[in-house]
Design an enzyme around this catalytic site. Structure first.
Site, PDB file in Angstrom:
ATOM      1  N   ASP A  97      23.593  86.799  72.432  1.00 55.36           N
ATOM      2  CA  ASP A  97      22.925  85.562  72.082  1.00 55.36           C
ATOM      3  C   ASP A  97      22.994  85.439  70.561  1.00 55.36           C
ATOM      4  OD1 ASP A  97      21.192  83.277  72.235  1.00 55.36           O
ATOM      5  OD2 ASP A  97      19.524  84.594  71.700  1.00 55.36           O
ATOM      6  N   ASP A 147      20.627  83.034  68.037  1.00 49.61           N
ATOM      7  CA  ASP A 147      19.294  82.973  67.423  1.00 49.61           C
ATOM      8  C   ASP A 147      18.364  84.038  67.978  1.00 49.61           C
ATOM      9  OD1 ASP A 147      18.758  80.019  65.887  1.00 49.61           O
ATOM     10  OD2 ASP A 147      20.513  80.148  67.182  1.00 49.61           O
TER      11      ASP A 147
END
Length: 370
Positions: free
Chosen positions: A50, A52
């Protein structure tokens, strides 16, 4: 006398079995894979991340974590495919992804990562909609979609592949979601705006405003219900991003499985690392495609990669520490790397980006507005 099982009970039982099966895969197969003696690296062949709150703080850029950049560099050096699977969707506008990853890309360039290892770094924007690859110039380049070597062609056999979606199905998904977002803004009296992109819809705060976590969760759950009731024909991801809420065509299950098909890598040779594994998060769907590690901040990702490299047999580099916030530790006798170089090759060095819309704004313009 036993009561007859209702449809709702049956659905709950199936979900329970699916969750247990997913947890079993998550907790065992990765470590079994590490015991394979025939694999030179003795670890996963593909690691997806991922963006953020996993590689960098929410809404920020990868521009200051030189220790994490160091570990990613050694994964690539050891022939591991590294891909950032992110909700950030700027279509194939490479410079916008480069701005978000400017520090990492500069680090790889200054370390002179070999061309063959550069080719193992990817970013999948919009969950599973825009695939880009690192080139020999240390810039991101779109991967062609169709034809020989095309990622959509390679995953065409998958029913959920983006190459099999129709424009009408995508528009139906986004129209339905946009209507729910607008309704939520009105009913919850949110100081927010709705953004429509090519394959996503976002609910983002108005300037200098904050949307509460509860309001974002409520909005996401409303979208879940509406899209499930409408029997949306394509996979989707409706999630609370922490400060905003989004609905994307596709999800990270699709993204990871497309990568596996494109690269020829199995689910037991893949690892996904992310921070959003609740049912209102966008990493949740990846549990159906490979083992996963649930972290809460970039510092935990850094620690996990340190342990992973050690388990995989790459120990001699792990004790070296950065000498300062702006300087990465020298490796194998090479010169120190200035992590915060004043400018990269692209023109985005003097730009700031609205992470919601993707609009690039010159820093001089920002200063003038203040």
């Amino acid at each position: 006398e036993e009561e007859e099982e209702t449809e709702e009970d049956a659905r709950a039982r199936r979900e329970s079995r699916r969750t247990k099966r997913s947890l079993s895969i998550d907790s065992t197969s990765f470590f079994t894979m590490l015991d394979e003696e025939n694999n030179e690296f003795r670890g996963p062949k593909l690691i997806t991340f991922d963006g953020d709150q996993t590689l960098y703080s929410d809404g920020a850029n990868f521009d200051s974590n030189q220790e994490l950049a160091n570990y990613l560099y050694f994964l690539l050096k050891n022939k591991v495919f590294v891909c950032i699977v992110t909700a950030a969707g700027y279509e194939y506008q490479s410079e916008k992804y480069e701005l978000r990853l400017s520090g990492l890309l500069n680090f790889l360039e200054m370390k002179k990562l070999p061309v063959e290892n550069c080719a193992r770094f990817y970013i999948f924007g919009g969950e599973c909609n825009y695939l880009l690859k690192l080139g020999s110039d240390y810039r991101l380049h779109p991967v062609k979609e169709f034809g020989p070597g095309g990622w959509m062609t390679a995953s065409k056999h998958m029913a959920d592949s983006p190459g099999n979606w129709s424009d009408s199905d995508i528009n139906f998904l986004l129209d339905t979601s946009e209507a729910i977002f607008n309704e939520s803004v009105e009913e919850q009296k949110l100081r927010a705006r709705v953004i429509r992109k090519k394959r996503s819809v976002g609910l983002v705060p108005s300037r200098n405003e904050i949307i509460s976590r509860e309001a974002l969760d409520e909005t996401v759950l409303r979208v879940h219900d509406a899209l499930q009731d409408a029997e949306t024909p394509i996979p989707f991801c409706a999630f609370n991003g922490g400060s905003d809420a989004w609905v994307d065509a596709g999800n990270k299950r699709v993204g990871v499985q497309v990568l596996q098909a494109y690269l020829g890598i199995g689910s037991d040779e893949t690892l996904h690392i992310g921070d959003q594994f609740l049912n209102t998060g966008n990493d949740y769907a990846a549990r159906d495609s490979c083992p996963c590690l649930w972290i809460t901040k970039p510092e935990e990702t850094t620690y996990i990669l340190k342990i992973l490299l050690r388990l995989a047999g790459v120990e001699h580099v792990l004790e070296q520490r950065p000498t300062s916030i702006n300087e990465a530790a020298p490796l194998n006798g090479t010169a120190p790397v200035n992590f915060n170089v004043a400018a990269r090759k692209n023109s985005t060095a003097a730009l700031t980006m609205d992470v919601y819309t993707g609009e690039l704004i010159r820093n001089l313009e920002i200063s003038a507005k203040k």
